[in-house]
Design a protein around this motif. Sequence first.
Motif, short mmCIF file in Angstrom:
data_model
loop_
_atom_site.label_atom_id
_atom_site.label_comp_id
_atom_site.label_asym_id
_atom_site.label_seq_id
_atom_site.Cartn_x
_atom_site.Cartn_y
_atom_site.Cartn_z
N SER A 1 11.66 4.09 -2.05
CA SER A 1 12.42 4.73 -3.13
C SER A 1 13.02 6.00 -2.55
O SER A 1 12.33 6.75 -1.85
CB SER A 1 11.52 5.06 -4.31
OG SER A 1 10.94 3.88 -4.82
N PHE A 2 14.28 6.24 -2.85
CA PHE A 2 14.96 7.37 -2.22
C PHE A 2 16.00 7.98 -3.14
O PHE A 2 16.44 7.37 -4.11
CB PHE A 2 15.63 6.94 -0.91
CG PHE A 2 16.73 5.94 -1.08
CD1 PHE A 2 18.05 6.34 -1.20
CD2 PHE A 2 16.45 4.58 -1.14
CE1 PHE A 2 19.07 5.42 -1.38
CE2 PHE A 2 17.46 3.65 -1.33
CZ PHE A 2 18.77 4.07 -1.44
N VAL A 3 16.36 9.20 -2.81
CA VAL A 3 17.43 9.94 -3.47
C VAL A 3 18.37 10.40 -2.36
O VAL A 3 17.91 10.87 -1.31
CB VAL A 3 16.88 11.17 -4.22
CG1 VAL A 3 18.01 12.02 -4.78
CG2 VAL A 3 15.93 10.77 -5.32
N VAL A 4 19.67 10.28 -2.56
CA VAL A 4 20.62 10.79 -1.57
C VAL A 4 20.76 12.29 -1.78
O VAL A 4 21.06 12.76 -2.88
CB VAL A 4 21.99 10.09 -1.68
CG1 VAL A 4 22.99 10.70 -0.71
CG2 VAL A 4 21.84 8.60 -1.43
N SER A 5 20.51 13.04 -0.72
CA SER A 5 20.60 14.49 -0.76
C SER A 5 22.04 14.90 -1.01
O SER A 5 22.94 14.52 -0.26
CB SER A 5 20.13 15.06 0.58
OG SER A 5 20.57 16.38 0.75
N ARG B 1 0.87 -1.17 0.00
CA ARG B 1 0.00 0.00 0.00
C ARG B 1 0.91 1.22 0.00
O ARG B 1 1.81 1.34 0.83
CB ARG B 1 -0.88 -0.01 1.25
CG ARG B 1 -1.87 1.12 1.32
CD ARG B 1 -2.84 0.95 2.49
NE ARG B 1 -2.17 0.66 3.74
CZ ARG B 1 -1.72 1.60 4.58
NH1 ARG B 1 -1.86 2.87 4.29
NH2 ARG B 1 -1.12 1.26 5.70
N THR B 2 0.68 2.14 -0.92
CA THR B 2 1.49 3.36 -1.00
C THR B 2 1.03 4.33 0.08
O THR B 2 -0.14 4.68 0.15
CB THR B 2 1.36 4.02 -2.38
OG1 THR B 2 1.77 3.08 -3.38
CG2 THR B 2 2.21 5.27 -2.49
N VAL B 3 1.97 4.74 0.94
CA VAL B 3 1.64 5.68 2.01
C VAL B 3 2.24 7.07 1.77
O VAL B 3 1.84 8.04 2.41
CB VAL B 3 2.08 5.16 3.40
CG1 VAL B 3 1.31 3.90 3.76
CG2 VAL B 3 3.56 4.91 3.48
N PHE B 4 3.19 7.15 0.85
CA PHE B 4 3.81 8.44 0.53
C PHE B 4 4.39 8.32 -0.87
O PHE B 4 5.05 7.33 -1.19
CB PHE B 4 4.92 8.75 1.54
CG PHE B 4 5.57 10.09 1.34
CD1 PHE B 4 4.97 11.24 1.82
CD2 PHE B 4 6.77 10.21 0.67
CE1 PHE B 4 5.56 12.48 1.64
CE2 PHE B 4 7.37 11.44 0.48
CZ PHE B 4 6.76 12.58 0.97
N ASP B 5 4.14 9.33 -1.72
CA ASP B 5 4.65 9.25 -3.09
C ASP B 5 4.85 10.63 -3.69
O ASP B 5 3.89 11.37 -3.91
CB ASP B 5 3.68 8.44 -3.95
CG ASP B 5 4.23 8.14 -5.34
OD1 ASP B 5 5.41 8.48 -5.61
OD2 ASP B 5 3.49 7.56 -6.14
N LEU B 6 6.10 10.97 -3.92
CA LEU B 6 6.44 12.20 -4.64
C LEU B 6 6.91 11.90 -6.06
O LEU B 6 7.17 12.83 -6.82
CB LEU B 6 7.53 12.98 -3.89
CG LEU B 6 7.11 13.63 -2.58
CD1 LEU B 6 8.33 14.24 -1.89
CD2 LEU B 6 6.03 14.66 -2.79
N ARG C 1 19.44 10.06 3.08
CA ARG C 1 18.53 9.42 2.14
C ARG C 1 17.14 10.05 2.26
O ARG C 1 16.49 9.90 3.28
CB ARG C 1 18.47 7.92 2.40
CG ARG C 1 19.78 7.24 2.09
CD ARG C 1 19.74 5.74 2.39
NE ARG C 1 21.05 5.17 2.16
CZ ARG C 1 21.99 5.07 3.09
NH1 ARG C 1 21.76 5.46 4.32
NH2 ARG C 1 23.18 4.56 2.79
N GLU C 2 16.72 10.74 1.23
CA GLU C 2 15.41 11.39 1.21
C GLU C 2 14.40 10.43 0.59
O GLU C 2 14.54 10.03 -0.56
CB GLU C 2 15.46 12.69 0.41
CG GLU C 2 16.39 13.74 0.97
CD GLU C 2 15.91 14.36 2.27
OE1 GLU C 2 14.82 14.02 2.76
OE2 GLU C 2 16.64 15.21 2.81
N ILE C 3 13.40 10.05 1.37
CA ILE C 3 12.40 9.09 0.92
C ILE C 3 11.39 9.81 0.02
O ILE C 3 10.69 10.71 0.46
CB ILE C 3 11.68 8.45 2.12
CG1 ILE C 3 12.69 7.70 2.99
CG2 ILE C 3 10.55 7.54 1.66
CD1 ILE C 3 12.13 7.20 4.31
N PRO D 1 12.51 18.09 2.30
CA PRO D 1 11.58 18.02 1.16
C PRO D 1 10.97 16.64 0.91
O PRO D 1 10.36 16.43 -0.12
CB PRO D 1 12.48 18.42 -0.01
CG PRO D 1 13.83 17.96 0.38
CD PRO D 1 13.90 18.14 1.87
N ALA D 2 11.10 15.71 1.84
CA ALA D 2 10.60 14.36 1.59
C ALA D 2 9.92 13.81 2.85
O ALA D 2 9.63 14.54 3.79
CB ALA D 2 11.76 13.46 1.16
#
Length: 185
Positions: A151-155, A6-11, A161-163, A130-131
Amino acid sequence: MGQSYRTVFDLTGQPELIQPAYWFIAIFLCAGIIFAGLAWMAVRENWHSRRSLPFFAAAWIIFCTFMVVVDFRDAAAIRNAVEAGKFRTVEGCLDYFRPGAPNGSKTTSGNEEWSIQGLVFSYGEGEVRPAFHSVSTAGGEVRADARVRVSFVVSPAYRRREIVKLELAPHACPMARNVKMYERP
């Protein structure tokens, strides 16, 4: 294992929502304007006891300007990575789980923290980022027995790790090792 997530957060579908915290920046800039006004008055009225105020005001404004530029560039880099699909996704059961303080804390020791496949994710309720940063004790949905796909991006600026997307399958794993709040894992 065909887990139902279940998706709980999605940018990832709305990267334009990844923005700097304008309100947070405005607080520091307003303080800078107040300091500049006081410094101007100190010079104009010849306040001998406040001679250092103009230097403090200048240092405050320079520091805040630098941090604003860093935050804007960091948010833009994260947004650009998401738009280009350059985010990493891992999934599995949690290695350990430490619930976060519900009201945030002055340090990162109150952050919620968990690990999946050796990658540590840490965020706090009071953090301005921002995440994703919603802790379990304040309504966040990550739990020690959840199967997680993150899923994440390293700031680039802060190396954290920004989720940008979080999916959960609740009660799908054995309980992860529980670490008490404010303790190191």
